[in-house]
Write a protein that holds these residues in place. Sequence first.
Motif, short mmCIF file in Angstrom:
data_model
loop_
_atom_site.label_atom_id
_atom_site.label_comp_id
_atom_site.label_asym_id
_atom_site.label_seq_id
_atom_site.Cartn_x
_atom_site.Cartn_y
_atom_site.Cartn_z
N SER A 114 5.33 -17.54 12.06
CA SER A 114 5.05 -18.53 13.09
C SER A 114 3.74 -18.31 13.83
CB SER A 114 6.22 -18.60 14.08
OG SER A 114 6.52 -17.31 14.60
N VAL A 115 3.73 -17.49 14.89
CA VAL A 115 2.62 -17.54 15.84
C VAL A 115 1.62 -16.40 15.73
CG1 VAL A 115 3.93 -18.89 17.51
CG2 VAL A 115 4.03 -16.41 17.60
N ILE A 116 1.84 -15.45 14.84
CA ILE A 116 0.87 -14.37 14.66
C ILE A 116 -0.40 -14.93 14.02
CG2 ILE A 116 0.40 -12.29 13.29
CD1 ILE A 116 2.04 -11.80 15.82
N ASP A 117 -1.55 -14.46 14.47
CA ASP A 117 -2.83 -14.91 13.91
C ASP A 117 -3.33 -13.99 12.80
OD1 ASP A 117 -3.55 -17.17 15.84
OD2 ASP A 117 -3.17 -15.51 17.22
N TRP A 118 -3.14 -12.65 13.00
CA TRP A 118 -3.72 -11.68 12.07
C TRP A 118 -2.67 -10.65 11.67
CZ3 TRP A 118 -8.66 -12.28 10.32
CH2 TRP A 118 -9.54 -13.05 11.08
N PHE A 119 -2.68 -10.29 10.39
CA PHE A 119 -1.95 -9.13 9.91
C PHE A 119 -2.94 -7.97 9.78
CE2 PHE A 119 0.74 -12.40 7.55
CZ PHE A 119 1.78 -12.34 8.46
N TYR A 120 -2.63 -6.85 10.42
CA TYR A 120 -3.41 -5.63 10.28
C TYR A 120 -2.64 -4.73 9.32
CZ TYR A 120 -6.36 -7.25 14.08
OH TYR A 120 -7.24 -7.99 14.84
N VAL A 121 -3.15 -4.58 8.12
CA VAL A 121 -2.40 -4.01 7.00
C VAL A 121 -2.90 -2.61 6.67
CG1 VAL A 121 -1.65 -4.37 4.62
CG2 VAL A 121 -2.16 -6.35 6.09
N VAL A 122 -2.01 -1.63 6.78
CA VAL A 122 -2.32 -0.28 6.31
C VAL A 122 -2.04 -0.25 4.80
CG1 VAL A 122 -1.74 2.17 6.45
CG2 VAL A 122 -1.86 0.78 8.53
N ALA A 123 -3.06 0.16 4.05
CA ALA A 123 -2.97 0.12 2.59
C ALA A 123 -3.68 1.34 2.01
CB ALA A 123 -3.59 -1.16 2.06
N ARG A 124 -3.39 1.58 0.75
CA ARG A 124 -4.04 2.70 0.06
C ARG A 124 -5.28 2.18 -0.67
NH1 ARG A 124 -2.85 7.38 -0.32
NH2 ARG A 124 -0.77 7.04 0.55
N ASP A 125 -6.40 2.84 -0.39
CA ASP A 125 -7.64 2.51 -1.09
C ASP A 125 -7.41 2.71 -2.59
OD1 ASP A 125 -10.24 2.95 -2.41
OD2 ASP A 125 -11.07 2.89 -0.39
N SER A 126 -7.59 1.67 -3.37
CA SER A 126 -7.25 1.74 -4.79
C SER A 126 -8.13 2.72 -5.56
CB SER A 126 -7.35 0.36 -5.43
OG SER A 126 -8.66 -0.18 -5.26
N ALA A 127 -9.30 3.05 -5.01
CA ALA A 127 -10.19 3.99 -5.69
C ALA A 127 -9.96 5.43 -5.22
CB ALA A 127 -11.65 3.59 -5.47
N SER A 128 -9.97 5.65 -3.91
CA SER A 128 -9.89 7.02 -3.38
C SER A 128 -8.47 7.49 -3.11
CB SER A 128 -10.69 7.12 -2.08
OG SER A 128 -10.06 6.38 -1.06
N GLY A 129 -7.55 6.55 -2.93
CA GLY A 129 -6.19 6.91 -2.57
C GLY A 129 -5.99 7.14 -1.08
N ASP A 130 -7.06 7.07 -0.30
CA ASP A 130 -6.96 7.28 1.14
C ASP A 130 -6.39 6.03 1.83
OD1 ASP A 130 -8.13 9.77 0.83
OD2 ASP A 130 -10.16 8.99 1.13
#
Length: 296
Positions: A114-130
């Motif tokens: 509904s009303v959220i504007d942004w998703f702040y997504v913690v993800a794994r860097d596909s190259a470094s794994g960080d």
Amino acid sequence: MTMPDSWLQAIAQPALSVTSPFTLRLTLARLIRSSQSAGAAIQTGLRADTPATAFLAGYQCAMRFIDPALEPEQWGAFCVSEKGLGSLSNMQTTYDRETSLITGVKSHAMLARSVIDWFYVVARDSASGDLVCVRCRRDAQGTEAGPDPVNQAFVPEVPHNSVSFGQVRADDAFLVDDAHNSLNKPFRFHEDYLCALAIGGWMLRQVVNRETEAVRHLAATLSDAKALYPARASGYTAELMTMFDALAAAITGAAKFLAGDAALQWQRDRVLLVMGEKARAVLRPRLFPDISDSES
């Protein structure tokens, strides 16, 4: 009872509600601009109709730690959890720096439909794994929010949905490396503290007419906690942990004077104060080694 005039004025105004998000959004934005996060959390809590509305306000104030440039009128959701994720080292959501694409599924995102504007997504860097944190708009191509939960045990007015990211393009203006240490660990403190300030504001609104020592103590503790809040803290210190515990105790002490719907709402939503207790329990021996040694 002694409290700032702005608090008395907030209590005298009509209640704000998560069910009227446009008005809540504009009011919170004005307060963030004029009072910063801690003051905005309390004053929005003082106008909240339910603990759920206060919780939402406190959480959005905490999102200003994640992204200090987030416009006051805009709301964000910090997306870390994944179904079955026992350790961050096993995170499945990925981010490709070359293409700026996010791929994966997060299990909990506030108001994702509904009303959220942004998703702040913690993800794994596909190259470094960080671990990194990137953001995308809620309506970005490739995002899909799951249905509202049927039996969310508390604050059902603020549903937390799963969100799938099918090669979603991230916003190039936001990228944080070492996301666990830079954002995830500190956010636990900011969410705890600012949500407690907002919930304390809601509690004070409910019981302000009860001239008791517990209610006066709540007002004084809210003021002390607001003054102590450091907007860019990297986590709990011994002083901040002590202050949080004092605020939680003051809120609980004032709750005995609730009645009617407010009492029922608190019975359901009081878990908000203890959601982070497992993490705080791990921190306490490090912050208070002398106490830990005497108890062992």
